[in-house]
Scaffold this motif. Structure first.
Motif, PDB file in Angstrom:
ATOM      1  N   GLY A 170     -50.519  -4.185 -33.078  1.00  0.00           N
ATOM      2  CA  GLY A 170     -51.908  -4.623 -33.168  1.00  0.00           C
ATOM      3  C   GLY A 170     -52.159  -5.485 -34.384  1.00  0.00           C
ATOM      4  O   GLY A 170     -52.832  -6.515 -34.313  1.00  0.00           O
ATOM      5  N   LEU A 175     -54.928  -7.632 -32.737  1.00  0.00           N
ATOM      6  CA  LEU A 175     -55.606  -6.922 -31.666  1.00  0.00           C
ATOM      7  C   LEU A 175     -55.750  -5.459 -32.060  1.00  0.00           C
ATOM      8  O   LEU A 175     -55.004  -4.949 -32.888  1.00  0.00           O
ATOM      9  N   SER A 176     -56.717  -4.761 -31.450  1.00  0.00           N
ATOM     10  CA  SER A 176     -56.919  -3.348 -31.765  1.00  0.00           C
ATOM     11  C   SER A 176     -55.802  -2.506 -31.150  1.00  0.00           C
ATOM     12  O   SER A 176     -55.158  -2.910 -30.175  1.00  0.00           O
ATOM     13  N   LYS A 178     -56.236   0.136 -29.476  1.00  0.00           N
ATOM     14  CA  LYS A 178     -56.676   0.478 -28.122  1.00  0.00           C
ATOM     15  C   LYS A 178     -56.284  -0.608 -27.131  1.00  0.00           C
ATOM     16  O   LYS A 178     -55.821  -0.316 -26.017  1.00  0.00           O
ATOM     17  N   THR A 179     -56.437  -1.863 -27.539  1.00  0.00           N
ATOM     18  CA  THR A 179     -56.071  -2.978 -26.660  1.00  0.00           C
ATOM     19  C   THR A 179     -54.564  -3.002 -26.411  1.00  0.00           C
ATOM     20  O   THR A 179     -54.108  -3.194 -25.278  1.00  0.00           O
ATOM     21  N   THR A 182     -53.630  -0.349 -24.008  1.00  0.00           N
ATOM     22  CA  THR A 182     -53.972  -0.751 -22.638  1.00  0.00           C
ATOM     23  C   THR A 182     -52.903  -1.677 -22.069  1.00  0.00           C
ATOM     24  O   THR A 182     -52.488  -1.537 -20.910  1.00  0.00           O
ATOM     25  N   TYR A 183     -52.452  -2.618 -22.889  1.00  0.00           N
ATOM     26  CA  TYR A 183     -51.382  -3.526 -22.458  1.00  0.00           C
ATOM     27  C   TYR A 183     -50.112  -2.736 -22.120  1.00  0.00           C
ATOM     28  O   TYR A 183     -49.437  -3.006 -21.124  1.00  0.00           O
TER      29      TYR A 183
END
Length: 210
Positions: A170, A175-176, A178-179, A182-183
Motif C-alpha cells: 500500500g 493505496l490503502s 484495505k484497497t 481487496t485486490y
C-alpha cells in the motif's frame, strides 16, 4: 534523431541508459520520468520517438500507463522494460499495445535494435520470446488465468510473491491497505487460489518469477 523518453523509478538505471544512448549518433535522451504521471505530463508537453517504459513503477504502473498512452496517443511507440520474465509478460505487454518487451538483463545491442525498430513504427520481440510464442500452443496461452488479470493485479501479485506485506505494498503504490486487500482477494479468486502460498506456487509453475 530518435528522441527517447526513459520512464523508470530508479535513477541509477536512468543514468545508465543515458550513457548508453549518448554513444549512439542517432539517439538522445530527451526526457526522463520516475512514475506514470510524469510520463503522461511529458507526453502532453512534447513529442518523443520512443518511450522506454518500466512495468513496475510507484503509483500508476507501467501497464496502466501504457493503457493511458494508447488512449491518448495511439501511434506513440512504446517499449516495455522489466525484470519480469519475458516468456509471460511480453505477450501481456504486446496485447496491451506495446511495440515490444525486453527484460533488463538483455544485451545492450538488442535494446538499441528494439529502440530503432519501435521508432520506425515496427514491433520488436526478442528471439527467446519469439521461440516461446511459436512453440507454445496458442489455446494454452489464451487460457492461462493470469492473462486475465489487470495491470494493477499483476503488479500486486508480484509484490505478494516476493514476500512484501500488504501494508508495504500500500505504501509503495500509494493505496490503502484495505484497497490492497481487496485486490489480493480479487486476484486469488480469478486464479482459483486460496492463499499467498498458493499464489507463490502458481507463479513458479507458470514461470512468472525466477
Amino acid at each position: 534523431m530518435i528522441d527517447v523518453l526513459i520512464a523508470d523509478d530508479h535513477a541509477i538505471f536512468r543514468s545508465g541508459m543515458r550513457r548508453l544512448l549518448s554513444d549512439e549518433p542517432d539517439m538522445r535522451v530527451s526526457g526522463e520520468a520516475a512514475n506514470g504521471q510524469e510520463v503522461i505530463d511529458l507526453l502532453q508537453a512534447g513529442k518523443y520517438s520512443v518511450v522506454l517504459l518500466d512495468i513496475n513503477m510507484p503509483g500508476r504502473s507501467g501497464l496502466e500507463t501504457l493503457k493511458r498512452i494508447r488512449a491518448s496517443w495511439p501511434a506513440q511507440p512504446v517499449l516495455m522494460l522489466s525484470m519480469y520474465p519475458e516468456e509471460q509478460y511480453a505477450l501481456i505487454a504486446i496485447e496491451g499495445g506495446a511495440n515490444g518487451y525486453l527484460s533488463k538483463d538483455r544485451d545492450a545491442g538488442e535494446l538499441l535494435q528494439a529502440i530503432r525498430a519501435a521508432a520506425a513504427g515496427g514491433k520488436y520481440i526478442s528471439p527467446n520470446v519469439a521461440v516461446q510464442l511459436l512453440t507454445k500452443p496458442r489455446h494454452e496461452a489464451s487460457q492461462a488465468p493470469h492473462l486475465g488479470l489487470s495491470a494493477r493485479e499483476i503488479e500486486i501479485m508480484h509484490l505478494i510473491v516476493q514476500g512484501v506485506s500488504l501494508t508495504e505494498i500500500g505504501e509503495k503504490l500509494f493505496l490503502s491497505v484495505k484497497t490492497i486487500s481487496t485486490y489480493r482477494t480479487r486476484l486469488l479468486a480469478k486464479l482459483g487460489l486460496e492463499s499467498n502460498a498458493d499464489l507463490v506456487r502458481y507463479a513458479l509453475r507458470h514461470e512468472l518469477i525466477d
